[in-house]
Design a protein around this motif. Structure first.
Motif, mmCIF file in Angstrom:
data_model
loop_
_atom_site.group_PDB
_atom_site.id
_atom_site.type_symbol
_atom_site.label_atom_id
_atom_site.label_comp_id
_atom_site.label_asym_id
_atom_site.label_seq_id
_atom_site.Cartn_x
_atom_site.Cartn_y
_atom_site.Cartn_z
ATOM 1 N N MET A 1 0.828 -1.198 0.000
ATOM 2 C CA MET A 1 0.000 0.000 0.000
ATOM 3 C C MET A 1 0.866 1.254 0.000
ATOM 4 O O MET A 1 0.718 2.110 -0.847
ATOM 5 C CB MET A 1 -0.910 -0.008 1.229
ATOM 6 C CG MET A 1 -2.057 -0.989 1.120
ATOM 7 S SD MET A 1 -3.259 -0.387 -0.054
ATOM 8 C CE MET A 1 -3.758 1.131 0.728
ATOM 9 N N LYS A 2 1.741 1.320 0.989
ATOM 10 C CA LYS A 2 2.566 2.521 1.118
ATOM 11 C C LYS A 2 3.504 2.663 -0.074
ATOM 12 O O LYS A 2 3.671 3.757 -0.619
ATOM 13 C CB LYS A 2 3.356 2.486 2.421
ATOM 14 C CG LYS A 2 3.995 3.819 2.776
ATOM 15 C CD LYS A 2 4.517 3.820 4.196
ATOM 16 C CE LYS A 2 4.896 5.222 4.644
ATOM 17 N NZ LYS A 2 3.731 6.118 4.734
ATOM 18 N N ALA A 3 4.114 1.567 -0.484
ATOM 19 C CA ALA A 3 5.032 1.628 -1.621
ATOM 20 C C ALA A 3 4.301 2.003 -2.904
ATOM 21 O O ALA A 3 4.870 2.659 -3.785
ATOM 22 C CB ALA A 3 5.737 0.288 -1.794
ATOM 23 N N GLN A 4 3.030 1.616 -3.016
ATOM 24 C CA GLN A 4 2.245 1.937 -4.202
ATOM 25 C C GLN A 4 1.590 3.309 -4.113
ATOM 26 O O GLN A 4 0.889 3.735 -5.035
ATOM 27 C CB GLN A 4 1.169 0.869 -4.403
ATOM 28 C CG GLN A 4 1.681 -0.390 -5.055
ATOM 29 C CD GLN A 4 2.009 -0.180 -6.511
ATOM 30 O OE1 GLN A 4 1.221 0.349 -7.285
ATOM 31 N NE2 GLN A 4 3.200 -0.602 -6.918
ATOM 32 N N LYS A 5 1.787 4.000 -2.974
ATOM 33 C CA LYS A 5 1.243 5.345 -2.761
ATOM 34 C C LYS A 5 -0.289 5.354 -2.812
ATOM 35 O O LYS A 5 -0.906 6.294 -3.313
ATOM 36 C CB LYS A 5 1.808 6.338 -3.778
ATOM 37 C CG LYS A 5 3.310 6.521 -3.671
ATOM 38 C CD LYS A 5 3.709 7.097 -2.324
ATOM 39 C CE LYS A 5 5.198 7.383 -2.238
ATOM 40 N NZ LYS A 5 5.607 7.890 -0.925
ATOM 41 N N LEU A 6 -0.890 4.300 -2.249
ATOM 42 C CA LEU A 6 -2.342 4.223 -2.162
ATOM 43 C C LEU A 6 -2.831 4.442 -0.732
ATOM 44 O O LEU A 6 -4.006 4.238 -0.445
ATOM 45 C CB LEU A 6 -2.830 2.859 -2.685
ATOM 46 C CG LEU A 6 -2.627 2.626 -4.187
ATOM 47 C CD1 LEU A 6 -2.911 1.181 -4.552
ATOM 48 C CD2 LEU A 6 -3.500 3.568 -5.012
ATOM 49 N N ASP A 7 -1.924 4.844 0.146
ATOM 50 C CA ASP A 7 -2.290 5.077 1.546
ATOM 51 C C ASP A 7 -2.407 6.559 1.861
ATOM 52 O O ASP A 7 -2.593 6.936 3.016
ATOM 53 C CB ASP A 7 -1.268 4.429 2.475
ATOM 54 C CG ASP A 7 0.117 5.048 2.345
ATOM 55 O OD1 ASP A 7 0.428 5.590 1.268
ATOM 56 O OD2 ASP A 7 0.894 4.995 3.326
ATOM 57 N N GLU A 8 -2.285 7.410 0.838
ATOM 58 C CA GLU A 8 -2.397 8.848 1.019
ATOM 59 C C GLU A 8 -3.422 9.392 0.029
ATOM 60 O O GLU A 8 -3.683 8.789 -1.010
ATOM 61 C CB GLU A 8 -1.045 9.541 0.774
ATOM 62 C CG GLU A 8 0.083 9.049 1.662
ATOM 63 C CD GLU A 8 1.409 9.691 1.291
ATOM 64 O OE1 GLU A 8 1.418 10.928 1.106
ATOM 65 O OE2 GLU A 8 2.405 8.966 1.150
ATOM 66 N N THR A 9 -3.969 10.548 0.345
ATOM 67 C CA THR A 9 -4.996 11.132 -0.511
ATOM 68 C C THR A 9 -4.410 11.740 -1.774
ATOM 69 O O THR A 9 -4.946 11.578 -2.869
ATOM 70 C CB THR A 9 -5.788 12.209 0.257
ATOM 71 O OG1 THR A 9 -6.378 11.604 1.405
ATOM 72 C CG2 THR A 9 -6.866 12.824 -0.617
ATOM 73 N N GLU A 10 -3.307 12.435 -1.655
ATOM 74 C CA GLU A 10 -2.724 13.157 -2.796
ATOM 75 C C GLU A 10 -1.198 13.045 -2.722
ATOM 76 O O GLU A 10 -0.508 14.053 -2.544
ATOM 77 C CB GLU A 10 -3.173 14.618 -2.761
ATOM 78 C CG GLU A 10 -3.161 15.302 -4.095
ATOM 79 C CD GLU A 10 -3.779 16.697 -4.019
ATOM 80 O OE1 GLU A 10 -4.251 17.182 -5.056
ATOM 81 O OE2 GLU A 10 -3.786 17.289 -2.921
ATOM 82 N N PRO A 11 -0.656 11.833 -2.889
ATOM 83 C CA PRO A 11 0.778 11.638 -2.635
ATOM 84 C C PRO A 11 1.703 12.379 -3.588
ATOM 85 O O PRO A 11 2.841 12.675 -3.237
ATOM 86 C CB PRO A 11 0.952 10.124 -2.775
ATOM 87 C CG PRO A 11 -0.171 9.701 -3.655
ATOM 88 C CD PRO A 11 -1.317 10.592 -3.292
ATOM 89 N N PHE A 12 1.221 12.690 -4.790
ATOM 90 C CA PHE A 12 2.084 13.329 -5.786
ATOM 91 C C PHE A 12 1.663 14.764 -6.091
ATOM 92 O O PHE A 12 2.244 15.399 -6.975
ATOM 93 C CB PHE A 12 2.090 12.512 -7.083
ATOM 94 C CG PHE A 12 2.594 11.108 -6.901
ATOM 95 C CD1 PHE A 12 3.930 10.853 -6.653
ATOM 96 C CD2 PHE A 12 1.711 10.036 -6.937
ATOM 97 C CE1 PHE A 12 4.396 9.563 -6.468
ATOM 98 C CE2 PHE A 12 2.152 8.733 -6.760
ATOM 99 C CZ PHE A 12 3.501 8.497 -6.520
ATOM 100 N N GLY A 13 0.663 15.274 -5.402
ATOM 101 C CA GLY A 13 0.173 16.606 -5.698
ATOM 102 C C GLY A 13 -0.777 16.584 -6.877
ATOM 103 O O GLY A 13 -1.525 15.624 -7.077
ATOM 104 N N ALA A 14 -0.749 17.643 -7.682
ATOM 105 C CA ALA A 14 -1.664 17.769 -8.814
ATOM 106 C C ALA A 14 -0.938 18.381 -9.998
ATOM 107 O O ALA A 14 0.185 18.884 -9.877
ATOM 108 C CB ALA A 14 -2.870 18.635 -8.420
ATOM 109 N N GLY A 15 -1.587 18.316 -11.168
ATOM 110 C CA GLY A 15 -1.024 18.919 -12.366
ATOM 111 C C GLY A 15 -0.063 17.995 -13.096
ATOM 112 O O GLY A 15 0.199 16.869 -12.666
ATOM 113 N N PRO A 16 0.487 18.451 -14.216
ATOM 114 C CA PRO A 16 1.397 17.624 -15.012
ATOM 115 C C PRO A 16 2.590 17.097 -14.226
ATOM 116 O O PRO A 16 3.026 15.970 -14.455
ATOM 117 C CB PRO A 16 1.845 18.576 -16.129
ATOM 118 C CG PRO A 16 0.724 19.556 -16.250
ATOM 119 C CD PRO A 16 0.205 19.745 -14.861
ATOM 120 N N ALA A 17 3.120 17.900 -13.290
ATOM 121 C CA ALA A 17 4.280 17.449 -12.511
ATOM 122 C C ALA A 17 3.936 16.233 -11.662
ATOM 123 O O ALA A 17 4.793 15.381 -11.398
ATOM 124 C CB ALA A 17 4.794 18.583 -11.624
ATOM 125 N N ALA A 18 2.679 16.137 -11.224
ATOM 126 C CA ALA A 18 2.256 14.981 -10.437
ATOM 127 C C ALA A 18 2.277 13.714 -11.287
ATOM 128 O O ALA A 18 2.646 12.633 -10.808
ATOM 129 C CB ALA A 18 0.859 15.217 -9.868
#
Length: 364
Positions: A1-18
């Motif tokens: 879960m944590k390694a797949q970044k499914l345990d946070e609401t917005e792990p990468f932020g938003a927009g193209p950079a995400a």
């Protein structure tokens, strides 16, 4: 879960950079043609980027050129920073084309190279002077140029400069990336380390099979590297209940991480999601045996044609067969299969996520 970044609401932020950050973290995002709902590459990114826009991926591929398409275990989006690790495979295709492309001649490759150089980027629709041939299988094209471009893609002579749905526009790879000099290919040892490090980052706990998914030739070198890192205490052997005979490893830093408290966080996942695609690992870690039934006769299906696992925190609680009715602007529930009893609160959270998922499907 944590390694797949499914345990946070917005792990990468938003927009193209995400979008760029998500692909860099996961290592690859698989591409597939099935579109009963939104295609899987968009779906996978949406699962980790709540505000994801399809144009974000387009900008990263065609404008920023921070991601490119190539073969991992399947056709995928890959970080451009990782391109040197794929150059040896491209070279191998140039030196020894597979039998699939055996009918493509060097003269045809040279002619297509000249055409791209003269006319600029081309899609197969732009080529209207082919002498059409009979299809050799259902996914083939009657245009011989398609096979030439496909071979050149695997050989690293062209890159996919743009994708509209499943229509690809090809350009000479050096021109697409603006290279003055071709990057240096990674060594065999560097490729091995890349495979291991990519898996550790995106999986957390790894096995030889999970690192080398559909890549058996890499196993010997990867095993030797694992043994070396264990001796240097860079990796820690771990035992998974129910799979005591299958060696697994992780890092000491990963072992120190604390699992987040239950939050009824819901993800409706693609069957091609990195968490789902390795079926044996999925069953071991989550106790869920996903069955991809798109090619199973209707009478024999258990979950439905394109069932999507529903993840709530760290449990797969249901499988929902969904279809987007684009003409009537709605998301259809073809079949709903509960895998465990859930609370009223969890059902409410799933309904909210289904509404959000429907809006994503219908968003232009």
């Amino acid at each position: 879960m944590k390694a797949q970044k499914l345990d946070e609401t917005e792990p990468f932020g938003a927009g193209p950079a995400a979008t760029r950050a998500a692909i860099e973290h996961l290592g690859y995002v698989q591409i597939d043609t099935i579109n009963v709902i939104e295609r899987c590459h968009h779906h996978i990114l949406y699962a980790r980027i709540p505000a994801y826009q399809r144009s974000d991926l387009t900008s990263q591929q065609s404008d920023e050129k921070s991601v490119f398409e190539y073969w991992t275990h399947a056709l995928s989006y890959v970080p451009t920073a990782d391109l040197p690790f794929f150059l040896p495979a491209m070279k191998a295709y140039r030196e020894n084309p597979s039998a699939w492309f055996g009918s493509v001649t060097r003269a045809e490759v040279s002619a297509m190279t000249r055409r791209l150089r003269t006319e600029g980027p081309l899609s197969i629709r732009d080529i209207d002077d082919d002498v059409l041939v009979d299809k050799t299988h259902a996914w083939a094209s009657r245009k011989p140029s398609k096979r030439v471009l496909q071979l050149m893609f695997y050989q690293g002579l062209v890159a996919i400069a743009e994708r509209q749905g499943m229509l690809k526009t090809y350009d000479l790879i050096g021109r697409h990336f603006g290279w003055e000099k071709t990057p240096r290919p990674a060594t065999e040892r560097q490729v091995t380390a890349y495979l291991l490090d990519r898996a550790l980052r995106s999986q957390g706990i790894v096995s030889l099979d999970s690192i080398c998914h559909l890549n058996a030739p890499a196993k010997k070198a990867v095993r030797e590297l694992i043994e070396s890192r264990v001796r240097r205490r860079l990796l820690v052997p771990v035992t998974i209940e129910g799979a005591e005979k299958i060696p697994h490893w992780t890092t000491s830093q990963a072992l120190e991480q604390v699992a987040p408290p239950p939050a009824n966080r819901v993800h409706i996942l693609s069957p091609f999601d990195p968490l789902i695609i390795q079926r044996k690992r999925l069953k071991l870690m989550f106790g869920y045996d996903h069955i991809f039934e798109a090619y199973v006769p209707a009478a024999k299906r258990l979950y439905g044609y394109f069932a999507l696992p529903v993840l709530v925190d760290d449990r797969v609680v249901a499988a929902i067969d969904l279809k987007t009715d684009r003409a009537n602007q709605s998301l259809l529930v073809q079949q709903w299969t509960w895998l465990e009893d859930v609370s009223i609160e969890v059902k409410a959270a799933i309904d909210i996520e289904l509404g959000r998922f429907e809006r994503f499907q219908l968003m232009q």
